[in-house]
Each structure stands twice: as C-alpha cells, then as structure tokens.
Design a protein around this motif. Sequence first.
Motif, PDB file in Angstrom:
ATOM      1  N   UNK A 155      50.350  49.914  39.541  1.00 13.57           N
ATOM      2  CA  UNK A 155      51.232  49.779  38.230  1.00 13.57           C
ATOM      3  C   UNK A 155      50.831  49.110  37.128  1.00 13.57           C
ATOM      4  N   UNK A 156      50.026  48.217  37.343  1.00 10.90           N
ATOM      5  CA  UNK A 156      49.342  47.529  35.961  1.00 10.90           C
ATOM      6  C   UNK A 156      48.394  48.587  35.262  1.00 10.90           C
ATOM      7  N   UNK A 157      47.565  49.288  35.991  1.00 14.90           N
ATOM      8  CA  UNK A 157      46.843  50.412  35.250  1.00 14.90           C
ATOM      9  C   UNK A 157      47.576  51.452  34.718  1.00 14.90           C
ATOM     10  N   UNK A 158      48.813  51.925  35.495  1.00 13.59           N
ATOM     11  CA  UNK A 158      49.596  53.006  35.074  1.00 13.59           C
ATOM     12  C   UNK A 158      50.235  52.532  33.905  1.00 13.59           C
ATOM     13  N   UNK A 159      50.765  51.441  33.570  1.00 13.69           N
ATOM     14  CA  UNK A 159      51.598  50.939  32.568  1.00 13.69           C
ATOM     15  C   UNK A 159      50.707  50.762  31.390  1.00 13.69           C
ATOM     16  N   UNK A 160      49.443  50.191  31.588  1.00 12.72           N
ATOM     17  CA  UNK A 160      48.231  50.110  30.824  1.00 12.72           C
ATOM     18  C   UNK A 160      47.989  51.583  30.132  1.00 12.72           C
ATOM     19  N   UNK A 161      47.994  52.511  30.922  1.00 15.43           N
ATOM     20  CA  UNK A 161      47.722  54.058  30.337  1.00 15.43           C
ATOM     21  C   UNK A 161      48.947  54.362  29.712  1.00 15.43           C
ATOM     22  N   UNK A 180      38.011  40.677  50.135  1.00 19.69           N
ATOM     23  CA  UNK A 180      37.152  40.048  49.141  1.00 19.69           C
ATOM     24  C   UNK A 180      36.856  40.931  48.253  1.00 19.69           C
ATOM     25  N   UNK A 181      36.241  40.402  47.026  1.00 22.10           N
ATOM     26  CA  UNK A 181      36.329  40.773  45.798  1.00 22.10           C
ATOM     27  C   UNK A 181      35.387  42.016  45.801  1.00 22.10           C
ATOM     28  N   UNK A 182      34.250  42.339  46.471  1.00 18.30           N
ATOM     29  CA  UNK A 182      33.667  43.365  46.835  1.00 18.30           C
ATOM     30  C   UNK A 182      34.349  44.542  47.246  1.00 18.30           C
ATOM     31  N   UNK A 183      35.290  44.248  48.434  1.00 19.34           N
ATOM     32  CA  UNK A 183      35.980  45.506  48.704  1.00 19.34           C
ATOM     33  C   UNK A 183      37.033  45.990  47.672  1.00 19.34           C
ATOM     34  N   UNK A 184      37.467  44.879  46.741  1.00 17.93           N
ATOM     35  CA  UNK A 184      38.371  45.291  45.647  1.00 17.93           C
ATOM     36  C   UNK A 184      37.766  46.224  44.430  1.00 17.93           C
ATOM     37  N   UNK A 185      36.522  45.637  44.384  1.00 13.86           N
ATOM     38  CA  UNK A 185      35.744  46.315  43.323  1.00 13.86           C
ATOM     39  C   UNK A 185      35.364  48.091  43.709  1.00 13.86           C
ATOM     40  N   UNK A 186      35.114  47.957  45.258  1.00  7.72           N
ATOM     41  CA  UNK A 186      34.666  49.233  45.648  1.00  7.72           C
ATOM     42  C   UNK A 186      36.022  50.052  45.593  1.00  7.72           C
ATOM     43  N   UNK A 187      37.292  49.622  45.788  1.00 14.73           N
ATOM     44  CA  UNK A 187      38.562  50.319  46.088  1.00 14.73           C
ATOM     45  C   UNK A 187      39.353  50.572  44.617  1.00 14.73           C
ATOM     46  N   UNK A 188      38.757  50.147  43.603  1.00 11.30           N
ATOM     47  CA  UNK A 188      39.452  50.167  42.393  1.00 11.30           C
ATOM     48  C   UNK A 188      39.540  51.424  41.638  1.00 11.30           C
ATOM     49  N   UNK A 189      38.964  52.124  41.865  1.00 13.24           N
ATOM     50  CA  UNK A 189      38.973  53.585  41.417  1.00 13.24           C
ATOM     51  C   UNK A 189      40.007  54.436  42.220  1.00 13.24           C
ATOM     52  N   UNK A 225      44.075  39.588  45.808  1.00 13.53           N
ATOM     53  CA  UNK A 225      45.198  40.355  45.363  1.00 13.53           C
ATOM     54  C   UNK A 225      44.967  41.148  44.125  1.00 13.53           C
ATOM     55  N   UNK A 226      45.360  42.576  44.213  1.00 14.45           N
ATOM     56  CA  UNK A 226      45.182  43.035  42.740  1.00 14.45           C
ATOM     57  C   UNK A 226      46.508  42.607  41.856  1.00 14.45           C
ATOM     58  N   UNK A 227      46.428  42.526  40.502  1.00 20.38           N
ATOM     59  CA  UNK A 227      47.463  41.811  39.688  1.00 20.38           C
ATOM     60  C   UNK A 227      48.870  42.922  39.830  1.00 20.38           C
ATOM     61  N   UNK A 228      48.716  43.744  40.540  1.00 14.27           N
ATOM     62  CA  UNK A 228      50.058  44.768  40.866  1.00 14.27           C
ATOM     63  C   UNK A 228      50.609  44.200  42.097  1.00 14.27           C
ATOM     64  N   UNK A 229      50.086  43.493  42.714  1.00 10.13           N
ATOM     65  CA  UNK A 229      50.549  42.834  44.206  1.00 10.13           C
ATOM     66  C   UNK A 229      50.838  43.824  45.174  1.00 10.13           C
TER      67      UNK A 229
END
Length: 320
Positions: free
Chosen positions: A43-49, A27-36, A17-21
Amino acid sequence: MDTCCRCDRPVGTEPVKCSCKSAVYCSTRCQNAHKKSHSSQCTVDLKKKLDELRASEGKESIAAAEALIALGDVYDDLDKLTSAKACYQDGLLIYHGKEHNPSRDERASYALHKLSTVLLRLLELDKALEHCRAARAMRQHLAGGRAGEDPHVALCLCTEGEMLAALGRYKEGIAKLEESFQVYVKIHGEMHESVASVLTCIANVLASQGKKTQAVKIFEKALKIQRKTMGDARVGVSLLALAQLYVETGSHQQALDVVAEGLIIAKRNFGSHHQITGKFMQTQASAYLHMGRLAIARSTLETALAVFRQCQSSAGHGSG
C-alpha cells in the motif's frame, strides 16, 4: 509465529517489516529480494505511485483512476474495507466524469462490483445491492446479445443473489443464484469451479433458511466438483461447512468422517495452529458431544481452544 514472505521460514522475535505492515521477513536480504514482487501488493508503494500519477497525469486522469482501483484491491485483500471503499468510490467518480467507451466501462463495472462486495461486508446492504445491479447492467450492456454467456454477468448475478439473501429476500436471492448457475453451466459445463462456487452460495442460503437437508445435498454436489477442479485448501473450507451441516442435521458419523479428511488437508495447507484447523476440531468435538462421547468431546474441545489461543497470540504479536 509469522513466516517470511519470501522464504517461508519463521521470522523469529525481531522480524523485518515492510513499512506497509502487511509483509514480514526473516532478514533484510529476503526483504530486498522480495521487494519487486511485493511492490504490487504494498500500500505504501501504491500510494506513492498514485501521488506521482496525480502530479504527472492529473488528479482526474484515467491513470489515477486505475491506480485507485489497484490500491482498493489491495486494501480489500487486507480486509481494510473502509479504505477499499474510499479508493473504489474515488476511482468511479473519475470514470463517471469521462466519455463512455467499452474499455473504460469494463473497468468501471469491475470497480462497481468490487465496491458492492466491500459494502456487503460493511453491512451497507441496500447500497451494496444498488451498486451490484448497476455493475450487472453495465456488463449486460457491454456483452450485448451474449450477456447470457458472459462470466462477468454470472458473477454479478451470484453476488446479487447473496445480497438479496442477506436482506432476507431469500426467494429472489435463490432465483438470481440459479440464474448465475445456468450462465456458468452454459459457459463451462457443470464440472467447473465457478459452478461449484454458486452451488455453495445456494447451499448457504438454504442453510440460513433452516433448509439444512436440502443444503447438505447441494453442498455434496459442489464438493464433488471442487474435488476435481480446485486445490486442497479450497476443498478443506468446503469440508468444514459440510461437516458443520452434518452435525446440525444429526449425521454425526458422516461429520466425523468429513472432519478426519478435513483435518489432514487443514494441517497440510495451513498448519496445526491455524484457525481452520481449530474449527475442524471444534466441529469434531460437537459431533462427539451429540453422540454422547463426553470425554473425547471435552479433550477435543480443549485442543481446539488451545489452537484458537495460539492464533490469537500470534495475531497480537504480528500487530505489534
């Protein structure tokens, strides 16, 4: 069972799971490939931005306002309405403190309208109507002499009509919806999805007034447009509403015909264990019941209940 946000395969009993839930992966492979791709909806990335922009550009900067609105949009999509409301309000406070210019006012009107729809869903109806009217006035000012051909004005009119109806002011609500309809027809012609959407809103208001026969006719007109302009999923939702109205108006065989088509669409787009599929089955059971076909009504309803239980179980597992 949840499916992977990248590859659509079942995530299994130990999803990543992403930290935004709001995003799960197999898999972590799919998570990393989908990160962008996910970043604009995270929401975690947007709040950081947002925090970074506040630090570099200032808490009252236009960049911070834009980031707040983007975050509000994601919260809105996730049905986290209180958080969405706060983001839109904070963004608007920044805009209102700046000098007016067309670009800035356009974004402010967008945020006002979005805030009004959130307030509507929070049942803060008077505030919702006030903000929607402010958004419409701003859009009309920006459009000038072309306000009668502006799709944003038409959208505000449609939302305003829904709000008036929610307040029990049906006549005013229908008038605004019809005004929205005329603007959309002027822009797009009658065979357009926006025209169908307004017709659906008018039908819903008529149905809520008990004018169900009139509502059916307008739903049928909207559905005819949707079949030519929209995808299966949207048509399926409209078929469900029409089938329910057919049951309520005593057109039980027509309801069954519509449900048969709707179930094919629902299973193809959402799966056999989705709430929409269950609702079609529930409507089917209701039609059978009114026709006196008790055995098949009971078995169909039991199948629908099993679907709803599966949905509830999956939702509970996903929130853990």
